[in-house]
Motif scaffolding. Structure first.
Motif, PDB file in Angstrom:
ATOM      1  N   LYS A 260     -12.763  14.553  -7.976  1.00  0.00           N
ATOM      2  CA  LYS A 260     -11.990  15.125  -9.769  1.00  0.00           C
ATOM      3  C   LYS A 260     -12.676  15.667 -10.732  1.00  0.00           C
ATOM      4  N   LYS A 261     -13.744  15.347 -10.737  1.00  0.00           N
ATOM      5  CA  LYS A 261     -14.601  16.960 -11.756  1.00  0.00           C
ATOM      6  C   LYS A 261     -14.545  18.169 -10.456  1.00  0.00           C
ATOM      7  N   GLU A 262     -15.106  18.680  -9.856  1.00  0.00           N
ATOM      8  CA  GLU A 262     -14.565  19.216  -9.581  1.00  0.00           C
ATOM      9  C   GLU A 262     -13.511  20.718  -9.652  1.00  0.00           C
ATOM     10  N   PHE A 263     -12.260  19.997  -9.393  1.00  0.00           N
ATOM     11  CA  PHE A 263     -11.353  20.383 -10.623  1.00  0.00           C
ATOM     12  C   PHE A 263     -10.528  20.406 -11.387  1.00  0.00           C
ATOM     13  N   LYS A 264     -11.047  19.156 -11.361  1.00  0.00           N
ATOM     14  CA  LYS A 264     -11.227  19.567 -13.414  1.00  0.00           C
ATOM     15  C   LYS A 264      -9.622  19.480 -13.498  1.00  0.00           C
ATOM     16  N   HIS A 265      -9.102  18.035 -12.765  1.00  0.00           N
ATOM     17  CA  HIS A 265      -7.857  18.176 -12.751  1.00  0.00           C
ATOM     18  C   HIS A 265      -7.580  16.526 -13.273  1.00  0.00           C
ATOM     19  N   ASP A 266      -6.210  16.305 -14.132  1.00  0.00           N
ATOM     20  CA  ASP A 266      -6.595  15.239 -14.876  1.00  0.00           C
ATOM     21  C   ASP A 266      -5.844  14.122 -13.744  1.00  0.00           C
ATOM     22  N   LYS A 267      -4.992  14.874 -13.243  1.00  0.00           N
ATOM     23  CA  LYS A 267      -3.602  13.475 -12.338  1.00  0.00           C
ATOM     24  C   LYS A 267      -4.208  13.452 -11.015  1.00  0.00           C
ATOM     25  N   VAL A 268      -5.287  12.166 -10.649  1.00  0.00           N
ATOM     26  CA  VAL A 268      -5.526  12.705  -9.418  1.00  0.00           C
ATOM     27  C   VAL A 268      -5.714  11.449  -8.565  1.00  0.00           C
ATOM     28  N   SER A 269      -4.862  11.239  -7.157  1.00  0.00           N
ATOM     29  CA  SER A 269      -4.910   9.758  -6.855  1.00  0.00           C
ATOM     30  C   SER A 269      -5.334  10.059  -5.479  1.00  0.00           C
ATOM     31  N   ILE A 270      -5.390   8.571  -5.091  1.00  0.00           N
ATOM     32  CA  ILE A 270      -7.003   7.780  -3.540  1.00  0.00           C
ATOM     33  C   ILE A 270      -5.913   7.564  -2.698  1.00  0.00           C
ATOM     34  N   TYR A 271      -5.844   7.915  -0.976  1.00  0.00           N
ATOM     35  CA  TYR A 271      -5.434   6.950  -0.439  1.00  0.00           C
ATOM     36  C   TYR A 271      -6.483   6.455   0.402  1.00  0.00           C
ATOM     37  N   LYS A 272      -6.644   5.449   0.238  1.00  0.00           N
ATOM     38  CA  LYS A 272      -8.005   4.520   0.893  1.00  0.00           C
ATOM     39  C   LYS A 272      -7.573   4.782   2.613  1.00  0.00           C
ATOM     40  N   TYR A 273      -8.785   4.762   3.209  1.00  0.00           N
ATOM     41  CA  TYR A 273      -8.846   5.284   4.981  1.00  0.00           C
ATOM     42  C   TYR A 273      -7.702   3.985   5.382  1.00  0.00           C
ATOM     43  N   SER A 274      -7.362   4.161   6.327  1.00  0.00           N
ATOM     44  CA  SER A 274      -6.656   3.461   6.774  1.00  0.00           C
ATOM     45  C   SER A 274      -7.639   2.540   8.340  1.00  0.00           C
ATOM     46  N   ASP A 275      -7.693   1.001   8.887  1.00  0.00           N
ATOM     47  CA  ASP A 275      -8.728   1.652  10.240  1.00  0.00           C
ATOM     48  C   ASP A 275      -7.426   1.218  11.160  1.00  0.00           C
ATOM     49  N   ILE A 276      -5.983   1.242  10.979  1.00  0.00           N
ATOM     50  CA  ILE A 276      -5.148   1.878  11.856  1.00  0.00           C
ATOM     51  C   ILE A 276      -4.529   2.435  12.109  1.00  0.00           C
ATOM     52  N   GLN A 277      -3.818   3.225  13.244  1.00  0.00           N
ATOM     53  CA  GLN A 277      -2.937   4.198  13.183  1.00  0.00           C
ATOM     54  C   GLN A 277      -1.833   4.335  12.049  1.00  0.00           C
ATOM     55  N   LEU A 278      -1.748   5.106  11.249  1.00  0.00           N
ATOM     56  CA  LEU A 278      -0.535   4.360  10.754  1.00  0.00           C
ATOM     57  C   LEU A 278       1.181   5.272  11.156  1.00  0.00           C
ATOM     58  N   ILE A 279       1.626   4.898  12.807  1.00  0.00           N
ATOM     59  CA  ILE A 279       2.641   5.085  13.544  1.00  0.00           C
ATOM     60  C   ILE A 279       3.857   3.915  12.961  1.00  0.00           C
ATOM     61  N   GLY A 280       5.000   4.469  12.593  1.00  0.00           N
ATOM     62  CA  GLY A 280       5.840   3.472  13.291  1.00  0.00           C
ATOM     63  C   GLY A 280       6.029   3.091  11.212  1.00  0.00           C
ATOM     64  N   TYR A 281       7.616   3.103  11.022  1.00  0.00           N
ATOM     65  CA  TYR A 281       7.787   2.517   9.457  1.00  0.00           C
ATOM     66  C   TYR A 281       7.081   1.565   9.204  1.00  0.00           C
ATOM     67  N   ASN A 282       7.154   0.433   9.688  1.00  0.00           N
ATOM     68  CA  ASN A 282       6.201  -0.820   9.268  1.00  0.00           C
ATOM     69  C   ASN A 282       5.158  -0.797   9.021  1.00  0.00           C
ATOM     70  N   LYS A 283       4.165   0.190   9.964  1.00  0.00           N
ATOM     71  CA  LYS A 283       2.316   0.113   9.664  1.00  0.00           C
ATOM     72  C   LYS A 283       2.629   1.009   8.088  1.00  0.00           C
ATOM     73  N   LEU A 284       3.658   2.158   8.021  1.00  0.00           N
ATOM     74  CA  LEU A 284       3.638   2.335   6.807  1.00  0.00           C
ATOM     75  C   LEU A 284       3.820   1.403   5.434  1.00  0.00           C
ATOM     76  N   LYS A 285       4.815   0.914   5.430  1.00  0.00           N
ATOM     77  CA  LYS A 285       5.113  -0.183   4.626  1.00  0.00           C
ATOM     78  C   LYS A 285       3.709  -1.543   4.665  1.00  0.00           C
ATOM     79  N   ARG A 286       3.793  -1.745   5.308  1.00  0.00           N
ATOM     80  CA  ARG A 286       2.454  -2.534   6.273  1.00  0.00           C
ATOM     81  C   ARG A 286       1.217  -1.955   5.071  1.00  0.00           C
TER      82      ARG A 286
END
Length: 296
Positions: A260-286
């Motif tokens: 965030k400091k490197e980009f000097k950008h106000d809007k930053v979002s974080i998607y945490k690492y998932s230990d399961i493959q995100l395959i399938g709509y139910n996995k995305l919702k989970r």
């Protein structure tokens, strides 16, 4: 609510398709009518949702639809229309037997990004009624060309118009016939250039609209960071700004703060690492149930 357009861009392998599918799912679960558009020729959304998608809208849930932009289809459409346009407007085409040379257009620089532009415009014109349009973009090179195409084409067309005007003046060709107070443009080439110029101006204005959001996705590694910075510089060269930085597959939040400091950008979002493959709509919702999207 104004219709929102979100582009998800970034280096190959950072998770653009996964994040755009998660973002689309999140909006749909909140009751927002969402269209997820696969613009990447690899079309990874089919793998993520375990569904075969096409240029016809496929319903995933009450508020979520998915569509693919077929680059090959739009490329062929553009080439065919160009050939027909030349044949119908320029009589010397048949005299010089130019039709056999049309195939060279297939190898012309810019065809791929132009095909994506045609697909993008078609989505906006023919798939109305959504609150969110989510565009899963190709890797860096093609995405940059896609965003730069309108600005570069405008410059090119303006120069061609200047050249055409000089040709008309030197040849003393009268290109306008007056009817009362009206003037009708009769020079076909000049008229075509003006039509194309207006078309690209409209697309360029659309890219810079306040409801258009360009979201850069990267991972917690130096290669991803450096390429993302180069992409940002290219976009800035045509006055396009990043709306949000999205850091994907994050295991430690401290490094994300350094980015965030490197980009000097106000809007930053974080998607945490998932230990399961995100395959399938139910996995995305989970995933969305288990991990909160962090904004820092």
């Amino acid at each position: 609510m104004q219709k929102q357009r979100h582009f998800f861009i970034g280096k190959g392998g950072v998770g653009k398709s996964t994040v755009s599918s998660l973002f689309s799912t999140e909006k749909a679960l909140k009751g927002k009518k969402t269209l997820l558009v696969s613009m990447d020729p690899a079309h990874n959304q089919s793998d993520i949702f375990k569904r075969k998608f096409s240029q016809k809208v496929t319903e995933i849930d009450d508020c979520l639809d998915v569509i693919e932009v077929d680059e090959k289809y739009w490329k062929e459409k553009y080439l065919n229309e160009t050939e027909e346009d030349i044949k119908s407007n320029y009589s010397y085409e048949s005299a010089f037997n130019l039709s056999k040379y049309f195939n060279v257009l297939r190898y012309s620089p810019g065809i791929e990004e132009h095909a994506l532009i045609l697909g993008y415009v078609d989505v906006l014109n023919n798939h109305k009624g959504y609150d969110y349009y989510i565009f899963d973009m190709p890797p860096t090179a093609l995405t940059i060309k896609f965003f730069l195409l309108p600005s570069v084409s405008m410059l090119w067309l303006e120069e061609l118009l200047n050249l055409r005007n000089k040709i008309l003046e030197k040849k003393e060709i009268i290109s306008k016939v007056k009817f009362g107070k009206k003037e009708i443009e009769r020079d076909k080439i000049k008229n075509k250039l003006n039509i194309l110029l207006e078309r690209y101006k409209k697309i360029n204005k659309n890219f810079k609209n306040e409801n258009t959001n360009i979201n850069m996705i990267l991972n917690c590694d130096m290669l991803s960071l450096r390429e993302s910075k180069r992409m940002e510089k290219k976009l800035n060269s045509v006055d396009l700004k990043l709306n949000r930085i999205i850091i994907n597959k994050v295991k430690k939040q401290d490094y994300a703060r350094e980015i965030k400091k490197e980009f000097k950008h106000d809007k930053v979002s974080i998607y945490k690492y998932s230990d399961i493959q995100l395959i399938g709509y139910n996995k995305l919702k989970r995933y969305l149930e288990k991990y909160e999207v962090v904004r820092i």
